[in-house]
Enzyme design. Structure first.
Site, short mmCIF file in Angstrom:
data_model
loop_
_atom_site.label_atom_id
_atom_site.label_comp_id
_atom_site.label_asym_id
_atom_site.label_seq_id
_atom_site.Cartn_x
_atom_site.Cartn_y
_atom_site.Cartn_z
N GLY A 47 3.08 2.30 11.04
CA GLY A 47 2.92 1.62 12.43
C GLY A 47 2.42 -0.02 12.05
O GLY A 47 2.91 -0.99 12.55
N ALA A 48 1.47 -0.32 11.22
CA ALA A 48 1.28 -1.62 10.80
C ALA A 48 0.44 -1.49 9.67
O ALA A 48 0.08 -0.43 8.98
CB ALA A 48 0.12 -1.97 11.78
N GLU A 91 0.91 -1.16 0.03
CA GLU A 91 -0.14 -0.07 -0.19
C GLU A 91 1.18 1.24 -0.10
O GLU A 91 2.04 1.40 0.80
CB GLU A 91 -0.75 -0.08 1.27
CG GLU A 91 -2.00 1.12 0.94
CD GLU A 91 -3.01 1.20 2.27
OE1 GLU A 91 -3.72 1.98 2.19
OE2 GLU A 91 -2.47 0.95 3.37
N GLU A 138 -2.56 -3.60 6.97
CA GLU A 138 -3.73 -4.42 7.28
C GLU A 138 -3.71 -5.53 6.15
O GLU A 138 -4.94 -5.99 5.82
CB GLU A 138 -4.92 -3.73 7.16
CG GLU A 138 -5.64 -3.11 5.84
CD GLU A 138 -4.76 -1.57 5.66
OE1 GLU A 138 -3.97 -1.14 6.32
OE2 GLU A 138 -5.31 -0.90 4.75
N ASN A 139 -2.83 -5.96 5.53
CA ASN A 139 -2.64 -7.06 4.54
C ASN A 139 -3.76 -8.13 4.96
O ASN A 139 -3.78 -8.50 6.01
CB ASN A 139 -1.50 -7.82 4.29
CG ASN A 139 -0.49 -6.66 4.36
OD1 ASN A 139 -0.28 -5.88 3.42
ND2 ASN A 139 0.60 -6.95 5.23
N HIS A 151 -10.04 -2.96 9.61
CA HIS A 151 -9.61 -2.88 7.93
C HIS A 151 -9.96 -4.38 7.21
O HIS A 151 -10.41 -4.36 6.19
CB HIS A 151 -8.34 -2.69 7.61
CG HIS A 151 -8.00 -1.32 7.74
ND1 HIS A 151 -8.65 -0.16 7.25
CD2 HIS A 151 -6.72 -0.61 8.15
CE1 HIS A 151 -7.98 1.05 7.37
NE2 HIS A 151 -6.82 0.80 7.97
N GLU A 198 -6.24 -2.07 12.58
CA GLU A 198 -5.96 -3.03 11.50
C GLU A 198 -6.89 -4.38 10.98
O GLU A 198 -7.19 -4.58 10.04
CB GLU A 198 -4.53 -3.75 11.58
CG GLU A 198 -3.26 -2.66 11.75
CD GLU A 198 -3.48 -1.80 10.83
OE1 GLU A 198 -3.76 -1.83 9.51
OE2 GLU A 198 -2.96 -0.68 11.21
N1 BES Z 1 -3.21 1.14 6.19
C1 BES Z 1 -2.36 1.78 6.87
C2 BES Z 1 -0.80 1.63 6.56
C3 BES Z 1 -0.14 2.53 5.66
C4 BES Z 1 0.16 3.80 6.19
C5 BES Z 1 -0.12 1.89 4.42
C6 BES Z 1 0.53 4.62 5.26
C7 BES Z 1 0.59 2.77 3.57
C8 BES Z 1 0.91 4.10 3.97
C9 BES Z 1 -2.70 1.07 8.11
O1 BES Z 1 -3.84 0.68 8.43
C10 BES Z 1 -2.64 2.24 9.38
O2 BES Z 1 -3.44 3.18 9.53
N2 BES Z 1 -1.56 2.32 10.18
C11 BES Z 1 -1.24 3.25 11.23
C12 BES Z 1 -1.70 2.79 12.50
C13 BES Z 1 -2.89 3.04 13.06
C14 BES Z 1 -3.27 2.39 14.35
C15 BES Z 1 -3.23 4.63 12.89
C16 BES Z 1 0.05 3.82 10.96
O3 BES Z 1 0.70 3.17 10.31
O4 BES Z 1 0.49 4.64 11.63
ZN ZN Z 2 -5.31 2.05 8.85
#
Ligand code: BES
Ligand code: ZN
Length: 756
Positions: free
Chosen positions: A157-158, A24, A160-161, A197, A194
């Site tokens: 941070g993470a 992503e 959601e694959n 998602h 996650e």
């Molecule tokens: N889909 C995002 C991860 C992501 C972020 C992919 C930017 C590509 C670009 C994931 O679901 C997400 O939102 N992660 C957050 C943590 C969440 C608890 C707010 C993150 O990575 O900060």
């Molecule tokens: Zn997210």
């Protein structure tokens, strides 16, 4: 850290490689040829050839493994129809812990060998959350298994694959001995986000990146719902106000953007994973839910999920489902929030025994815009027993309010935006503001309302609609505050006020710091340094923040006690004198006393950094080192943060430098810009710009920064750079207005020496 990449870890003292994917938003194309857009869904049948001793994971369960000497071929079951950005593969040496949901979904947390105990907490949260979402969305988890895995090198941070969620170590692993309460909460909310998602995003996917907020805003909002249900004692909905505030802060800029934002090129996507998509998105969903009612909201959502499962949806599809379920004009209402940027400030006045409400667009710069919104207004008069509400659809409206005209109640408080569920600010006339201050001092108001009054006042002060003198007088009303979220925001505000005042009125800093110390005395004494038996999660988090604040303010007793405890920690990492919740405070205290001629504390902290293998501990240290007042040390730390000893995802934690280190950080950024651009991907680069540029407060600096970046334009930082420069301009204007305030010095003096 994008596409198909390598992460490095240690196993029995030996460096090993693992293979990971992060697709992503648009990097599946780096791994295999595809129509790499969210609406082009397909089924995936993945096969991997890997070294036979390794674990190979993908979205679906393994159906067959064929070992052939040193290699094996792993066949995965075919996936349901899904978007390319959710495809994932991980290969490496791992252990796991496992559990099942009541309806038989196999859930595993994979960790580095030897760390499985740290995976147990996340596993528990995952199993609990899956059950909740199944009910809430009225749809079972769509896949046969869910794996979650900690990846040492990971840029967000993470992620959601589908069926294989990847995490940064700090967002998945929880260590009973060495993780803080704040770390625990982070793990729970990230897991809940996650997993949300898996339905909202993976099963029903946004049609195009313009609707990214549907994914991120919604997952953020729903993660609070799940966390609240699993850990009610965390009062997570009160903490949600931090999200709203983050959204309001960014969206108060002229350089903000609407929630639904046009995306024309892949390079533009990274930058919209920002506080507008996440925090404003989550906040407007909360506002709508509280307007429509929880039950109606949930039912409509379930029908939206059912209707668009295994397919894609746009913002208007969600509104249509909610409109159908509620009979309310959701589309018309919400278009004002998602299609135009910004938000209103609602001014309230008592006029001829009536209440007058007027909306205008709020800008942190103090400008006014001509945006208009349909605002769900709520308010209470003198008690929480009766809440009044209406939709403000025009610029100005007056209301007959019984409580105001009746004589007995002339001095009753009036609070708008009850519980702060609305995404707007409120400006009270002087009389109403004084009544609210009185109500705060006398503890008549809820924590969320106390939070809102403080935060709105701070924003209005920055926008020069409220004198700093009035703001600090209001802050004094929070002296006996004990609620975590409110105090935590008060601390943040003291940092910001302290910084702007240091630019505007450096000669007043001693008094200002003394006033802030007074402000935290009450809570600091209540909490002490040592955890009380059976104390709450929130008190544990609060203690750390209060002591950190006192250390930052140079409070002597705090600095001494911190040093004493730190010394004992150096002798024994398991000393009960320095549990994880107060370590950051001690580290900051140590660094506040370090200078080039006395580096011992700094060297010790670096040693702790090098010795620990817990990522949360490393980050705690990185986040403390640059609080040093000596610019030479700050520079040394910044250099360290770009060295191989710091994983590149973690470099940004050192960027929150002390006010004394601001200039040196800018020089460092310029010197290292080419290196940063070359070595950091996607959304990490903008973080360097905003962290280093935004703290400045002069028009000269705006010019200097503009000149530097003029020849270094990049699509991926364009928006952030403009936002950062706008912040510097706002600060500079604010400094001028504080300098022109006549009675500020006297007010500070009085507050610094006031006896309670
Ligand atoms: N889909 C995002 C991860 C992501 C972020 C992919 C930017 C590509 C670009 C994931 O679901 C997400 O939102 N992660 C957050 C943590 C969440 C608890 C707010 C993150 O990575 O900060
Ligand atoms: Zn997210």
């Amino acid at each position: 850290m994008k596409g198909f990449y390598r992460s490095i870890y240690e196993h029995n003292g030996e460096k090993k490689n693992m293979a990971v994917t992060q697709f992503e938003p648009a990097d599946a194309r780096r791994c295999f040829p595809c129509w790499d857009e969210p609406a082009c869904k397909a089924t995936f049948k993945i096969t991997l050839d890997v070294p036979s001793e390794l674990v190979a994971l993908s979205n679906m369960p393994v159906i067959e493994e064929k070992v052939n000497g040193p290699l094996k071929t792993v066949f995965f079951q075919e996936s349901p129809i899904m978007s390319t950005y959710l495809v994932a593969v991980v290969v490496g040496l791992f252990d796991y812990v496992e559990d099942h949901t009541p309806d038989g979904v196999k859930v595993r947390v994979y960790c580095q060998v030897g760390k499985v105990n740290q995976g147990k907490f996340a596993l528990k949260v995952a199993v609990g959350t899956l059950g909740l979402y199944k009910d809430y969305f009225a749809m079972p988890y769509p896949l046969p298994k869910l794996d979650m895995i900690a990846i040492p090198d990971f840029s967000s941070g993470a992620m959601e694959n589908y069926g294989l969620v990847t995490y940064r170590e700090t967002a998945l692993l929880y260590d009973e001995q060495h993780s803080a309460a704040a770390n625990k909460q982070r793990v729970a909310t990230v897991v809940a986000h996650e997993l949300a998602h898996q339905w909202f995003g993976n099963l029903v996917t946004m049609e195009w990146w313009t609707h990214l907020w549907l994914n991120e805003g919604f997952a953020t909002w729903v993660s609070y719902l799940a966390t609240d249900s699993l850990f009610p004692e965390w009062k997570i909905w009160t903490q949600f106000l931090d999200e709203t505030t983050d959204g309001l802060r960014l969206d108060g800029l002229a350089e903000s953007h609407p929630i639904e934002v046009e995306i024309n090129h892949a390079a533009e996507i990274d930058e919209i994973f920002d506080a507008i998509s996440y925090e404003k998105g989550a906040s407007v969903i909360r506002m709508l839910q509280s307007y429509l009612g929880a039950e109606c909201f949930q039912k409509s959502l379930a029908s939206y999920i059912k209707k668009h499962a295994y397919s894609n949806a746009k913002t208007e599809d969600l509104w249509a489902a909610l409109e159908e379920g509620s009979g309310e004009p959701v589309t018309k209402l919400m278009n004002t929030w998602t299609k135009q940027m910004g938000y209103p400030v609602v001014s309230v006045k008592v006029k001829d025994q009536k209440l007058e409400f007027e909306q205008s667009q709020f800008f942190s710069s103090g400008c006014t815009g001509n945006g208009q919104w349909i605002v769900p207004i709520t308010f209470c008069c003198g008690s929480y027993e009766k809440k009044k509400s209406f939709l403000l659809q025009t610029k100005l409206v007056t209301h007959d309010v019984k409580e105001i005209s009746s004589h007995s109640n002339k001095s009753a408080w009036i609070k708008l935006n009850v519980e702060q569920t609305g995404f707007y600010r409120v400006k009270y006339d002087e009389e109403l503001a004084a009544r609210l201050r009185h109500a705060i001092e006398n503890k008549y108001l809820s924590a969320t309302d106390r939070f809102g009054i403080l935060d709105d006042s701070f924003a209005l002060c920055m926008a020069r609609q409220l004198p700093l003198t009035s703001l600090i007088t209001l802050m004094a009303a929070y002296r006996e505050e004990l609620e975590y979220t409110v105090l935590s925001n008060l601390i943040t505000i003291t940092y910001k006020v302290g910084r702007i005042a240091a630019d505007a009125k450096p000669e007043l800093m001693d008094n200002i710091n003394q006033f802030f110390i007074n402000l935290f005395q009450y809570s600091a004494e209540k909490l002490g340094w040592d955890a009380k038996q059976g104390e709450s999660h929130l008190d544990a988090m609060l203690r750390g923040e209060i002591l950190t604040a006192l250390a930052m303010l140079g409070h002597k007793e705090t600095l001494n006690e911190a040093t004493r405890r730190f010394d004992s920690f150096l002798n024994n990492r398991n000393t009960p004198l320095l549990p994880p919740d107060i370590r950051k405070a001690a580290y900051v205290a140590v660094m506040r006393s370090v200078k080039s001629s006395n580096r011992a504390g700094f060297e010790s902290l670096l040693r702790v950094y090098r010795e620990t293998d817990l990522s949360q501990e490393k980050i705690r240290i990185l986040g403390s080192l640059t609080s040093c007042p000596d610019p030479a040390i700050v520079l040394e730390v910044l250099k360290f943060s770009l060295s191989p000893e710091v994983r590149s995802q973690d470099a940004i934690y050192g960027l929150g430098v002390s006010k004394e280190g601001r200039e040196v950080a800018w020089i460092w950024l310029k010197d290292n810009w080419d290196f940063i651009v070359k070595n950091f991907g996607g959304f990490l680069i903008p973080r360097f710009v905003s962290a280093v540029v935004s703290p400045f407060a002069s028009f000269e600096k705006v010019k200097e920064v503009e000149e530097f970046f003029a020849s270094r334009e990049k699509a991926s930082i364009a928006r952030t750079l403009k936002q950062s420069l706008e912040r510097v301009n706002i600060n500079a204007t604010w400094v001028k207005s504080i300098q022109a305030e006549k009675d500020f010095g006297e007010a500070v003096q009085e507050l610094a020496y006031r006896k309670y």
